[in-house]
Write an enzyme that holds these catalytic residues in place. Structure first.
Site, short mmCIF file in Angstrom:
data_model
loop_
_atom_site.label_atom_id
_atom_site.label_comp_id
_atom_site.label_asym_id
_atom_site.label_seq_id
_atom_site.Cartn_x
_atom_site.Cartn_y
_atom_site.Cartn_z
N CYS A 91 0.84 -1.21 0.00
CA CYS A 91 0.00 0.00 0.00
C CYS A 91 0.88 1.25 0.00
CB CYS A 91 -0.91 -0.02 1.22
SG CYS A 91 -1.75 1.54 1.50
N CYS A 118 0.32 3.14 3.62
CA CYS A 118 0.61 2.56 4.94
C CYS A 118 1.90 3.15 5.52
CB CYS A 118 0.74 1.04 4.83
SG CYS A 118 -0.81 0.15 5.02
N HIS A 121 -4.59 0.11 7.82
CA HIS A 121 -5.04 -0.07 6.44
C HIS A 121 -6.48 -0.58 6.37
CE1 HIS A 121 -4.21 -0.88 2.16
NE2 HIS A 121 -4.94 -1.97 2.31
N ASN A 153 -13.18 10.29 -1.12
CA ASN A 153 -13.73 9.39 -2.13
C ASN A 153 -13.58 8.00 -1.57
OD1 ASN A 153 -14.72 10.29 -4.52
ND2 ASN A 153 -12.76 10.24 -5.59
N SER A 193 -8.60 4.91 -5.51
CA SER A 193 -7.52 4.04 -5.97
C SER A 193 -6.98 3.13 -4.88
CB SER A 193 -6.38 4.92 -6.51
OG SER A 193 -5.91 5.78 -5.50
N HIS A 239 -6.93 2.08 1.73
CA HIS A 239 -6.42 2.67 2.97
C HIS A 239 -7.27 3.92 3.29
CE1 HIS A 239 -2.95 2.99 5.81
NE2 HIS A 239 -3.62 4.11 6.03
N HIS A 272 -8.42 7.26 3.64
CA HIS A 272 -7.80 8.54 3.34
C HIS A 272 -8.77 9.51 2.69
CE1 HIS A 272 -7.60 6.52 -0.56
NE2 HIS A 272 -7.48 7.71 -1.10
N GLN A 312 -8.79 13.73 0.76
CA GLN A 312 -7.93 14.66 0.03
C GLN A 312 -8.34 16.09 0.31
OE1 GLN A 312 -6.71 13.75 -4.01
NE2 GLN A 312 -8.03 11.97 -4.00
P1 H2U Z 1 -8.07 8.37 -4.59
O1 H2U Z 1 -8.00 7.27 -3.64
O2 H2U Z 1 -9.35 9.15 -4.54
O3 H2U Z 1 -7.80 7.84 -5.97
O4 H2U Z 1 -6.89 9.40 -4.25
C1 H2U Z 1 -5.60 8.99 -3.87
C2 H2U Z 1 -4.66 10.14 -4.18
O5 H2U Z 1 -3.38 9.80 -3.68
C3 H2U Z 1 -4.51 10.40 -5.66
O6 H2U Z 1 -4.85 11.76 -5.92
C4 H2U Z 1 -2.39 10.24 -4.56
C5 H2U Z 1 -3.02 10.15 -5.93
O7 H2U Z 1 -2.48 11.14 -6.78
N1 H2U Z 1 -1.20 9.41 -4.40
C6 H2U Z 1 0.01 10.00 -4.06
O8 H2U Z 1 0.07 11.23 -3.93
N2 H2U Z 1 1.10 9.22 -3.88
C7 H2U Z 1 1.11 7.87 -4.03
O9 H2U Z 1 2.12 7.25 -3.85
C8 H2U Z 1 -0.13 7.16 -4.40
C9 H2U Z 1 -1.34 7.98 -4.59
ZN ZN Z 2 -2.42 0.99 3.68
#
Ligand code: H2U
Ligand code: ZN
Length: 360
Positions: A52, A55, A120, A160, A168, A171, A173, A175
């Site tokens: 992940c 994490c 996670h 989201n 994506s 975990h 999270h 934004q």
């Molecule tokens: P989502 O789970 O809504 O896709 O958002 C995750 C965000 O995390 C996404 O905008 C960022 C992606 O750009 N990200 C990082 O900044 N670094 C990473 O290593 C993985 C994901």
């Molecule tokens: Zn994680």
């Protein structure tokens, strides 16, 4: 026609925040479904996933390494949609047609990712109220810190959740995207709240909450400082509007009691969402609050919108296509039915109930 009968028949409802209408068709709720089914529940995640990006201690996609964080952890998005300005520059504007048909403007800003928990396998619904309170503290801190940048006029905090929402990573999270200008949705809400205040000398959402408190039928849950309800004009089947009871414009005005009340209602609501179809419930959620453009904003009332995509089960989602894309939003089950369903759910999380149940 009497209003009660009207609500059995196709009708439209007005959203005073966006000034859009939603078509409500209560009689369509029973139509058969032979279309796409979403994949049902996936395997429960582990407390730590070595693969992940979010994490503690792991390397991210951009090459940076997360610290061994123990509570909420914030970092600048490695693939940020907006970039900060290093010094005070006026936005560049262009109109290639000179008649306003090919307009563009530079847009500065910043994007952050917030890991709610080092675990996670948790979601806000499964975290404790003190743990969620520290998420609220960081939201308030980030709103103030990012909002104080001279080129930031609006701070959008959002989450989201779930693959179905394009998230994506499981975990837990959220934004934060912060812009030089006020984006479309908060701009519409700002114009409506300002016009209402100018016209009535009252706050739109304070007045609305008073109506909903009296009516009760769209209320889902409330505590000392917050109320969660399915708004009269809801578009998504189980959409919820979370409102502060006091007229405050932003998270910076939340005192410690309000912060833990916000954490409490978050947990109560997300647990009910999870209990609805006994899955980790997907949604897009975000706060709307005062712009950070150095102007006074007495019209703004802090609130959050929850937009979950599911309609009738864990596998049947609401599609915003066809008529919705070309004409306007439409819903089948009424906001009153959705509110009653959410209100009457078991308040204990289904996963905890399963743990307590004796195994045969
Ligand atoms: P989502 O789970 O809504 O896709 O958002 C995750 C965000 O995390 C996404 O905008 C960022 C992606 O750009 N990200 C990082 O900044 N670094 C990473 O290593 C993985 C994901
Ligand atoms: Zn994680």
């Amino acid at each position: 026609m009497e209003l009660r009968n009207l609500y059995q028949e196709p009708h439209r409802r007005f959203n005073p925040l966006t000034r859009d209408w939603v078509l409500v068709s209560p009689h369509r709720a029973e139509r058969p479904w032979q279309g796409h089914l979403e994949a049902a529940v996936s395997a429960p995640p582990l407390p730590y996933d070595p693969n992940c990006y979010l994490c503690p201690g792991n390397e991210r996609a951009g090459g940076a390494r997360n610290p061994q964080y123990h509570s909420t952890f914030v970092f600048t998005n490695d693939f940020a949609a907006l970039k900060p300005v290093q010094f005070d520059v006026q936005p560049a504007r262009q109109d290639d047609s000179r008649r306003g048909l090919l307009r563009s403007e530079s847009e500065a800003g910043t994007c952050k990712v917030m890991c709610f928990s080092p675990r996670h396998d948790l979601t806000l619904a499964r975290m404790t109220v003190p743990e969620i309170t520290s998420v609220v503290d960081i939201w308030a801190e980030q709103y103030a810190e990012i909002g104080s940048l001279p080129y930031i006029d609006y701070v959008q905090i959002f989450e989201n959740r779930g693959e179905i929402m394009g998230c994506s990573n499981p975990h837990p999270h959220g934004q934060i995207w912060a812009n030089q200008t006020i984006p479309n949705e908060p701009r519409k809400e700002q114009e409506s709240q300002k016009a209402y205040l100018d016209g009535t000398h009252a706050c739109l959402l304070c007045d609305y909450l008073q109506l909903e408190t009296q009516a009760g039928i769209r209320m889902v849950i409330e505590n000392a400082h917050f109320a969660a309800l399915v708004p009269f004009w809801a578009v998504w089947p189980f959409e919820v509007l979370l409102l502060s009871k006091l007229h405050i414009g932003h998270m910076g005005s939340l005192d410690p009691a309000m912060r833990s009340a916000l954490a409490d209602i978050f947990k109560q609501l997300t647990m009910r969402y999870d209990n609805l179809f006994e899955i980790s419930f997907p949604y897009s959620m975000g706060f709307h609050q005062s712009p950070t453009d150095s102007q006074a904003h007495p019209e703004w009332h802090l609130h959050a919108h929850f937009y979950p995509p599911l309609l009738r089960s864990a596998t049947v989602r609401k599609f915003m296509v066809g008529y919705e894309m070309l004409a306007g939003p439409q819903r089948d089950i009424t906001p009153e039915t959705a509110a009653a369903t959410l209100r009457n759910l078991n308040p204990i999380h289904y996963a905890e109930r399963r743990l307590r149940e004796p195994t045969l």
